[in-house]
Design an enzyme around this catalytic site. Structure first.
Site, PDB file in Angstrom:
ATOM      1  N   SER A   1     -20.427  -8.927 -13.499  1.00  0.00           N
ATOM      2  CA  SER A   1     -19.417  -9.447 -12.569  1.00  0.00           C
ATOM      3  C   SER A   1     -19.380 -10.965 -12.566  1.00  0.00           C
ATOM      4  O   SER A   1     -20.409 -11.633 -12.710  1.00  0.00           O
ATOM      5  CB  SER A   1     -19.766  -8.961 -11.162  1.00  0.00           C
TER       6      SER A   1
ATOM      7  N   GLU B   1     -19.166 -12.527 -10.015  1.00  0.00           N
ATOM      8  CA  GLU B   1     -20.016 -12.908  -8.873  1.00  0.00           C
ATOM      9  C   GLU B   1     -21.344 -13.499  -9.359  1.00  0.00           C
ATOM     10  O   GLU B   1     -21.994 -14.245  -8.632  1.00  0.00           O
ATOM     11  CB  GLU B   1     -20.302 -11.692  -7.996  1.00  0.00           C
TER      12      GLU B   1
ATOM     13  N   TYR C   1     -25.794  -8.469  -3.887  1.00  0.00           N
ATOM     14  CA  TYR C   1     -25.033  -7.772  -4.932  1.00  0.00           C
ATOM     15  C   TYR C   1     -25.083  -8.563  -6.235  1.00  0.00           C
ATOM     16  O   TYR C   1     -25.366  -8.012  -7.310  1.00  0.00           O
ATOM     17  CB  TYR C   1     -23.585  -7.583  -4.468  1.00  0.00           C
TER      18      TYR C   1
HETATM   19  P1  NAP Z   1     -15.628   0.838  -6.774  1.00  0.00           P
HETATM   20  O1  NAP Z   1     -14.200   1.188  -6.663  1.00  0.00           O
HETATM   21  O2  NAP Z   1     -16.376   0.384  -5.571  1.00  0.00           O
HETATM   22  O3  NAP Z   1     -16.372   2.117  -7.389  1.00  0.00           O
HETATM   23  C1  NAP Z   1     -17.774   2.198  -7.422  1.00  0.00           C
HETATM   24  C2  NAP Z   1     -18.185   3.539  -7.984  1.00  0.00           C
HETATM   25  O4  NAP Z   1     -19.623   3.622  -7.972  1.00  0.00           O
HETATM   26  C3  NAP Z   1     -17.686   4.755  -7.166  1.00  0.00           C
HETATM   27  O5  NAP Z   1     -17.386   5.799  -8.050  1.00  0.00           O
HETATM   28  C4  NAP Z   1     -18.904   5.099  -6.334  1.00  0.00           C
HETATM   29  O6  NAP Z   1     -18.925   6.450  -5.907  1.00  0.00           O
HETATM   30  C5  NAP Z   1     -20.004   4.835  -7.348  1.00  0.00           C
HETATM   31  N1  NAP Z   1     -21.315   4.685  -6.737  1.00  0.00           N
HETATM   32  C6  NAP Z   1     -21.651   4.029  -5.605  1.00  0.00           C
HETATM   33  N2  NAP Z   1     -22.960   4.151  -5.347  1.00  0.00           N
HETATM   34  C7  NAP Z   1     -23.463   4.936  -6.344  1.00  0.00           C
HETATM   35  C8  NAP Z   1     -24.750   5.453  -6.607  1.00  0.00           C
HETATM   36  N3  NAP Z   1     -25.798   5.218  -5.803  1.00  0.00           N
HETATM   37  N4  NAP Z   1     -24.913   6.207  -7.725  1.00  0.00           N
HETATM   38  C9  NAP Z   1     -23.866   6.487  -8.531  1.00  0.00           C
HETATM   39  N5  NAP Z   1     -22.610   6.036  -8.310  1.00  0.00           N
HETATM   40  C10 NAP Z   1     -22.425   5.263  -7.232  1.00  0.00           C
HETATM   41  O7  NAP Z   1     -15.863  -0.280  -7.885  1.00  0.00           O
HETATM   42  P2  NAP Z   1     -14.855  -0.772  -9.050  1.00  0.00           P
HETATM   43  O8  NAP Z   1     -13.994  -1.839  -8.492  1.00  0.00           O
HETATM   44  O9  NAP Z   1     -14.270   0.385  -9.726  1.00  0.00           O
HETATM   45  O10 NAP Z   1     -15.887  -1.513 -10.020  1.00  0.00           O
HETATM   46  C11 NAP Z   1     -16.526  -0.814 -11.095  1.00  0.00           C
HETATM   47  C12 NAP Z   1     -17.776  -1.586 -11.495  1.00  0.00           C
HETATM   48  O11 NAP Z   1     -17.416  -2.898 -11.924  1.00  0.00           O
HETATM   49  C13 NAP Z   1     -18.802  -1.790 -10.387  1.00  0.00           C
HETATM   50  O12 NAP Z   1     -20.071  -1.787 -10.988  1.00  0.00           O
HETATM   51  C14 NAP Z   1     -18.485  -3.165  -9.860  1.00  0.00           C
HETATM   52  O13 NAP Z   1     -19.624  -3.726  -9.256  1.00  0.00           O
HETATM   53  C15 NAP Z   1     -18.072  -3.870 -11.131  1.00  0.00           C
HETATM   54  N6  NAP Z   1     -17.115  -4.970 -11.009  1.00  0.00           N
HETATM   55  C16 NAP Z   1     -15.936  -4.797 -10.354  1.00  0.00           C
HETATM   56  C17 NAP Z   1     -15.009  -5.829 -10.316  1.00  0.00           C
HETATM   57  C18 NAP Z   1     -13.683  -5.676  -9.619  1.00  0.00           C
HETATM   58  O14 NAP Z   1     -13.044  -6.710  -9.351  1.00  0.00           O
HETATM   59  N7  NAP Z   1     -13.224  -4.473  -9.341  1.00  0.00           N
HETATM   60  C19 NAP Z   1     -15.295  -7.045 -10.972  1.00  0.00           C
HETATM   61  C20 NAP Z   1     -16.495  -7.165 -11.645  1.00  0.00           C
HETATM   62  C21 NAP Z   1     -17.403  -6.130 -11.679  1.00  0.00           C
HETATM   63  P3  NAP Z   1     -18.185   6.926  -4.558  1.00  0.00           P
HETATM   64  O15 NAP Z   1     -16.734   7.063  -4.915  1.00  0.00           O
HETATM   65  O16 NAP Z   1     -18.870   8.203  -4.239  1.00  0.00           O
HETATM   66  O17 NAP Z   1     -18.425   5.845  -3.533  1.00  0.00           O
HETATM   67  O1  G4F Z   2     -11.996  -8.802  -2.088  1.00  0.00           O
HETATM   68  P1  G4F Z   2     -13.391  -9.259  -1.912  1.00  0.00           P
HETATM   69  O2  G4F Z   2     -14.237  -8.491  -0.952  1.00  0.00           O
HETATM   70  O3  G4F Z   2     -14.037  -9.330  -3.342  1.00  0.00           O
HETATM   71  P2  G4F Z   2     -15.257 -10.174  -3.945  1.00  0.00           P
HETATM   72  O4  G4F Z   2     -16.250 -10.541  -2.904  1.00  0.00           O
HETATM   73  O5  G4F Z   2     -14.676 -11.284  -4.754  1.00  0.00           O
HETATM   74  O6  G4F Z   2     -15.954  -9.089  -4.894  1.00  0.00           O
HETATM   75  C1  G4F Z   2     -15.173  -8.276  -5.772  1.00  0.00           C
HETATM   76  O7  G4F Z   2     -15.030  -8.926  -7.011  1.00  0.00           O
HETATM   77  C2  G4F Z   2     -16.269  -9.127  -7.715  1.00  0.00           C
HETATM   78  C3  G4F Z   2     -15.919  -9.858  -9.022  1.00  0.00           C
HETATM   79  O8  G4F Z   2     -15.927 -11.240  -8.814  1.00  0.00           O
HETATM   80  C4  G4F Z   2     -16.913  -7.784  -7.977  1.00  0.00           C
HETATM   81  F1  G4F Z   2     -18.057  -7.946  -8.680  1.00  0.00           F
HETATM   82  C5  G4F Z   2     -17.184  -7.085  -6.657  1.00  0.00           C
HETATM   83  O9  G4F Z   2     -17.725  -5.797  -6.923  1.00  0.00           O
HETATM   84  C6  G4F Z   2     -15.878  -6.933  -5.899  1.00  0.00           C
HETATM   85  O10 G4F Z   2     -15.047  -6.051  -6.625  1.00  0.00           O
HETATM   86  O11 G4F Z   2     -13.385 -10.777  -1.389  1.00  0.00           O
HETATM   87  C7  G4F Z   2     -12.665 -11.781  -2.086  1.00  0.00           C
HETATM   88  C8  G4F Z   2     -12.657 -13.053  -1.242  1.00  0.00           C
HETATM   89  C9  G4F Z   2     -14.047 -13.456  -0.709  1.00  0.00           C
HETATM   90  O12 G4F Z   2     -14.202 -14.837  -0.859  1.00  0.00           O
HETATM   91  C10 G4F Z   2     -14.006 -13.101   0.765  1.00  0.00           C
HETATM   92  O13 G4F Z   2     -14.818 -13.928   1.602  1.00  0.00           O
HETATM   93  O14 G4F Z   2     -11.865 -12.796  -0.069  1.00  0.00           O
HETATM   94  C11 G4F Z   2     -12.531 -13.339   1.060  1.00  0.00           C
HETATM   95  N1  G4F Z   2     -12.047 -12.636   2.252  1.00  0.00           N
HETATM   96  C12 G4F Z   2     -11.371 -13.223   3.280  1.00  0.00           C
HETATM   97  N2  G4F Z   2     -11.115 -12.344   4.236  1.00  0.00           N
HETATM   98  C13 G4F Z   2     -12.223 -11.337   2.561  1.00  0.00           C
HETATM   99  C14 G4F Z   2     -11.638 -11.143   3.817  1.00  0.00           C
HETATM  100  N3  G4F Z   2     -12.794 -10.319   1.866  1.00  0.00           N
HETATM  101  C15 G4F Z   2     -12.796  -9.089   2.450  1.00  0.00           C
HETATM  102  N4  G4F Z   2     -13.338  -8.055   1.778  1.00  0.00           N
HETATM  103  N5  G4F Z   2     -12.257  -8.855   3.699  1.00  0.00           N
HETATM  104  C16 G4F Z   2     -11.661  -9.853   4.420  1.00  0.00           C
HETATM  105  O15 G4F Z   2     -11.183  -9.641   5.535  1.00  0.00           O
END
Ligand code: NAP
Ligand code: G4F
Length: 348
Positions: A134, A136, A157
């Site tokens: 990520s 992050e 995280y």
């Molecule tokens: P997501 O929608 O939160 O999905 C997470 C998945 O992981 C769900 O299927 C969840 O199952 C499963 N999970 C949670 N806890 C688990 C456990 N203990 N054992 C096995 N599975 C578990 O995340 P996403 O946005 O698709 O992201 C996919 C991956 O990319 C994650 O690793 C995330 O950290 C990473 N990532 C995401 C972003 C982004 O912007 N979306 C960016 C960078 C990296 P349930 O449905 O049962 O909760």
């Molecule tokens: O949407 P967010 O919660 O995503 P964040 O923290 O960037 O993390 C996501 O992207 C990562 C990749 O860079 C992944 F690895 C991670 O698993 C996840 O998918 O927050 C985005 C920004 C933050 O700065 C947060 O402080 O939005 C700001 N924010 C402002 N108000 C909020 C809110 N975030 C959330 N969730 N809820 C609010 O009300």
């Protein structure tokens, strides 16, 4: 037929990746968690009754905290490709549940790599692994972030993701395993979890437009993110596993916008002014924030031949259109006397 195993298949990315791999002719196996309610909404449209002929999607109960179960699944599926997408992926929640997050995101990755390592040792089969890293992990490092930018994680995280990344590098070097680390910047979609800020905003826009909600409470509006479209990003994951040698890849659009700009654009889609509806609630602030993520992905793009197809304006448009329709359905139910649950107003 190639077999793929996906952890996190029920998540946003897992559901799009499963679609992509099925389209490409793969047999797809996904790990799902046992829950007291159904948690397969995002993949229900792909599900087939296992008693039917020609089924190519199979689901297995498992958890990244359960190494024995992971081993059993790897041994029975005998995958050619493993995509490790499972995670407690909410940054704010990781401050509330740091130990659990470390167990799933950090140690869970190690458990999976170890299960695959032993499977390869005993069978001689080659397995390619995608590890979901990520942006992050860059955390407080100033933008633009590149592949050679040192990590500076700002949440439990992110620290756990850095551990997962280095387990990948170490297992590659120690055991010659094919592990590709994808460092993906934020990617969103109509299937994004409702407690992430983009979806929280677009859900609220739909409901406010339909008179189901009055206000939207947010935290830090000044944070900037490099927001892409999830279906584009899962294609990059697949491409990483089709290369001759394993490597690290950074996937981003190269454009960053603030949360304020996202809200402004989303409300404007339905002819509303965001300032009339958005209020700040400090409960959504994080103990340590990541202020500015902007990815420099030119090298990776050239290497993989990958380009994002959906930009910021189109992303906002698609998410708002989808959530406007969802809110219209909720309005119909509400008018018929059903209670509409507005969980995402207060959670996340
Ligand atoms: P997501 O929608 O939160 O999905 C997470 C998945 O992981 C769900 O299927 C969840 O199952 C499963 N999970 C949670 N806890 C688990 C456990 N203990 N054992 C096995 N599975 C578990 O995340 P996403 O946005 O698709 O992201 C996919 C991956 O990319 C994650 O690793 C995330 O950290 C990473 N990532 C995401 C972003 C982004 O912007 N979306 C960016 C960078 C990296 P349930 O449905 O049962 O909760
Ligand atoms: O949407 P967010 O919660 O995503 P964040 O923290 O960037 O993390 C996501 O992207 C990562 C990749 O860079 C992944 F690895 C991670 O698993 C996840 O998918 O927050 C985005 C920004 C933050 O700065 C947060 O402080 O939005 C700001 N924010 C402002 N108000 C909020 C809110 N975030 C959330 N969730 N809820 C609010 O009300």
């Amino acid at each position: 037929m190639k077999r793929a195993l996906i952890t996190g298949i029920t998540g946003q990315d897992g559901s799009y990746l499963a679609e992509l791999l099925l389209e490409k002719g793969y047999e797809v196996h996904g790990i799902i968690r046992r829950a007291s309610t159904f948690n397969t909404d995002r993949i229900d449209h792909l599900y087939q009754d296992p008693h039917e002929e020609g089924v190519r999607l199979f689901l297995h109960y498992g958890d990244l905290t359960d190494g024995t179960g992971l081993r059993r699944i790897v041994e029975s599926v005998r995958p050619h490709e493993v995509y490790n997408l499972g995670a407690q992926s909410h940054v704010k929640v990781s401050f509330d549940q740091p130990e659990y997050t470390a167990d799933v995101v950090g140690t869970g990755t190690l458990r999976l790599f170890d299960a695959v390592r032993d499977y390869c040792d005993t069978t001689g089969c080659a397995v390619r692994i995608y590890q979901a890293g990520s942006s992050e992990m860059f955390g407080a490092a100033p933008p633009p972030q590149r592949l050679d930018t040192p990590f500076y994680p700002r949440s439990p995280y992110a620290v756990a993701k850095v551990a997962g990344y280095w387990y990948g590098v170490n297992y590659r070097e120690a055991y010659g395993m094919f592990i590709a680390n994808g460092i993906l910047f934020n990617h969103e979609s109509e299937r994004r979890g409702e407690t992430f800020v983009t979806r929280k905003i677009t859900r609220a826009v739909g409901r406010i437009k339909h008179g189901l909600q009055d206000k939207l409470f947010l935290g830090n509006l000044e944070a900037k993110r490099d927001w892409g479209y999830a279906p584009d990003y899962v294609e990059a994951m697949w491409l990483m596993l089709q290369q001759d040698v394993p490597g690290d890849y950074l996937i981003a659009t190269g454009e960053a916008y603030s949360v304020r700009e996202f809200a402004e654009a989303a409300f404007a889609e339905v002819g509303l002014n965001w300032q009339d509806y958005v209020e700040i609630d400090p409960r959504y602030f994080r103990p340590t924030e990541v202020d500015y993520l902007l990815g420099e992905a030119t090298a990776t793009r050239e290497q993989l031949g990958w380009q994002p197809k959906v930009g910021f304006a189109e992303l906002v448009k698609r998410m708002v259109a989808y959530d406007l329709e969802l809110a219209a359905q909720e309005k119909t139910l509400s008018d018929a006397g059903h209670k509409v649950n507005l969980r995402s107003v207060t959670h996340g």
